[in-house]
Design a protein around this motif. Structure first.
Motif, short mmCIF file in Angstrom:
data_model
loop_
_atom_site.label_atom_id
_atom_site.label_comp_id
_atom_site.label_asym_id
_atom_site.label_seq_id
_atom_site.Cartn_x
_atom_site.Cartn_y
_atom_site.Cartn_z
N SER A 46 22.46 12.40 -7.70
CA SER A 46 22.19 12.28 -9.14
C SER A 46 22.33 13.63 -9.84
O SER A 46 22.55 13.71 -11.05
CB SER A 46 20.80 11.70 -9.37
OG SER A 46 19.86 12.52 -8.71
N THR A 47 22.21 14.72 -9.09
CA THR A 47 22.27 16.05 -9.70
C THR A 47 23.70 16.59 -9.81
O THR A 47 23.93 17.62 -10.43
CB THR A 47 21.46 17.05 -8.85
OG1 THR A 47 21.89 16.91 -7.49
CG2 THR A 47 19.97 16.77 -8.95
N SER A 48 24.66 15.87 -9.23
CA SER A 48 26.04 16.37 -9.23
C SER A 48 26.65 16.29 -10.62
O SER A 48 26.44 15.32 -11.35
CB SER A 48 26.89 15.55 -8.26
OG SER A 48 28.25 15.80 -8.49
N LYS A 49 27.43 17.32 -10.98
CA LYS A 49 28.09 17.29 -12.30
C LYS A 49 29.22 16.27 -12.34
O LYS A 49 29.73 15.93 -13.40
CB LYS A 49 28.61 18.69 -12.66
CG LYS A 49 29.68 19.20 -11.72
CD LYS A 49 30.26 20.52 -12.17
CE LYS A 49 31.33 20.97 -11.16
NZ LYS A 49 32.04 22.15 -11.52
N LEU A 50 29.58 15.75 -11.17
CA LEU A 50 30.66 14.74 -11.12
C LEU A 50 30.13 13.31 -11.26
O LEU A 50 30.89 12.38 -11.53
CB LEU A 50 31.42 14.85 -9.79
CG LEU A 50 32.12 16.17 -9.47
CD1 LEU A 50 32.76 16.10 -8.09
CD2 LEU A 50 33.18 16.49 -10.52
N THR A 51 28.83 13.13 -11.08
CA THR A 51 28.24 11.79 -11.10
C THR A 51 28.63 11.02 -12.36
O THR A 51 28.51 11.55 -13.47
CB THR A 51 26.69 11.87 -11.02
OG1 THR A 51 26.38 12.55 -9.82
CG2 THR A 51 26.06 10.49 -11.00
N GLY A 52 29.12 9.79 -12.18
CA GLY A 52 29.48 8.94 -13.32
C GLY A 52 30.77 9.35 -14.01
O GLY A 52 31.10 8.81 -15.06
N HIS A 53 31.49 10.31 -13.46
CA HIS A 53 32.71 10.80 -14.12
C HIS A 53 33.99 10.20 -13.54
O HIS A 53 35.05 10.35 -14.13
CB HIS A 53 32.79 12.33 -14.01
CG HIS A 53 31.94 13.03 -15.01
ND1 HIS A 53 30.57 12.85 -15.08
CD2 HIS A 53 32.25 13.90 -16.01
CE1 HIS A 53 30.08 13.59 -16.06
NE2 HIS A 53 31.08 14.23 -16.64
N LEU A 54 33.89 9.58 -12.37
CA LEU A 54 35.11 9.07 -11.73
C LEU A 54 34.94 7.61 -11.36
O LEU A 54 35.16 7.20 -10.23
CB LEU A 54 35.45 9.92 -10.50
CG LEU A 54 36.00 11.33 -10.80
CD1 LEU A 54 35.98 12.20 -9.56
CD2 LEU A 54 37.42 11.25 -11.35
N GLU A 55 34.52 6.81 -12.35
CA GLU A 55 34.34 5.37 -12.12
C GLU A 55 35.70 4.67 -12.24
O GLU A 55 36.64 5.20 -12.84
CB GLU A 55 33.35 4.80 -13.13
CG GLU A 55 31.96 5.44 -13.09
CD GLU A 55 31.24 5.24 -11.76
OE1 GLU A 55 31.27 4.11 -11.25
OE2 GLU A 55 30.69 6.22 -11.22
N LEU A 56 35.72 3.45 -11.69
CA LEU A 56 36.94 2.65 -11.70
C LEU A 56 37.49 2.47 -13.13
O LEU A 56 36.70 2.24 -14.04
CB LEU A 56 36.60 1.27 -11.12
CG LEU A 56 37.59 0.63 -10.16
CD1 LEU A 56 38.08 1.59 -9.09
CD2 LEU A 56 36.97 -0.60 -9.53
#
Ligand code: ZN
Length: 253
Positions: A46-56
């Motif tokens: 959850s702390t990653s800056k990539l979270t939610g950025h590479l969704e389908l």
């Protein structure tokens, strides 16, 4: 020319696969670079800056560092989320079918510009339009992809004798790659599928129209489903890989 150590491209997210505790392999399609795989380290934290950025289905500006086996994602900027696709089960199923087809026909490296543009355009329309248009957009995408790949089905003349087809119901044969006229039908081996005169008219219309016009065009549900069934058969027969998402969603509709 060798790739620079860090490079940036615009791409669409086609697929991902979880790896380890918090990582993910992500397959994308770029207009310039074609299909490529990337490694998103820690993306499921959850702390990653990539979270939610590479969704389908997302369209992203992505930077990667050249890795030993797979290039590693360093930064992502979301250009378009296309979240509305997920509001309807039928639209998601069409979008999954479309991205899976793009996965199967696109290749690494240059030469994928038309496949990229068609995917980008169709996903955008799926995200914007009413869900009742999803099946029409799927048919549009499938026909155009077959055309790009040089695998268009023949709907204008008999694939066996070349005679122009009369305006009536006809039989389609996947193995022959198109419609068989009544004279040639008895000599056919393999399975023949009925294609109504209306379905044939609509197929010809879709072949020659743009994506905006197809949404305005009213097509009865039984006709569009017959068309998509025939296009699915054609694709299964003439491309190597079966489309997994299609069979997965078959029971849902
Ligand atoms: Zn014939």
């Amino acid at each position: 020319m060798a790739k620079p150590r860090i490079y940036t491209t615009t791409a669409l997210v086609l697929k991902y696969r979880n790896y380890g505790e918090s990582d993910r392999f992500i397959t994308l399609l770029s207009r310039e670079l074609g299909q490529f795989q990337s490694f998103a380290k820690g993306i499921r934290r959850s702390t990653s800056k990539l979270t939610g950025h590479l969704e389908l289905f997302y369209k992203v500006r992505i930077s990667l560092a050249v890795g030993k086996n797979t290039d590693v994602v360093t930064e992502v900027q979301i250009l378009k989320t296309l979240n509305k696709i997920n509001n309807s089960l039928n639209t998601v199923s069409c979008a999954l079918n479309i991205t899976e087809l793009a996965l199967n026909v696109s290749t690494e490296g240059p030469g994928n510009e038309i496949i990229y543009d068609l995917l980008d355009q169709t996903l955008n329309r799926l995200n914007t339009t009413d869900e009742s248009n999803a099946d029409k957009l799927l048919a549009y995408y499938q026909l155009n992809l077959l055309f790009i790949s040089g695998l268009s089905p023949e709907f204008n003349e008999c694939v066996e004798c070349g005679d122009k087809l009369t305006q009536q119901d006809h039989l389609y044969n996947a193995a022959s790659g198109g419609i068989i006229c009544p004279n040639c039908a008895p000599k056919q081996i393999g399975s023949l599928v009925n294609l109504s005169v209306n379905a044939i008219k609509v197929l010809r219309f879709i072949e020659n129209t743009d994506i905006e016009s197809i949404e305005q065009f009213s097509i009865p549900e039984n006709v569009i489903s017959q068309i998509n069934d025939v296009l699915n058969m054609h694709i299964d027969h003439h491309t190597d890989k079966q489309i997994r998402s299609r069979s997965f969603f078959k029971g849902v509709k």
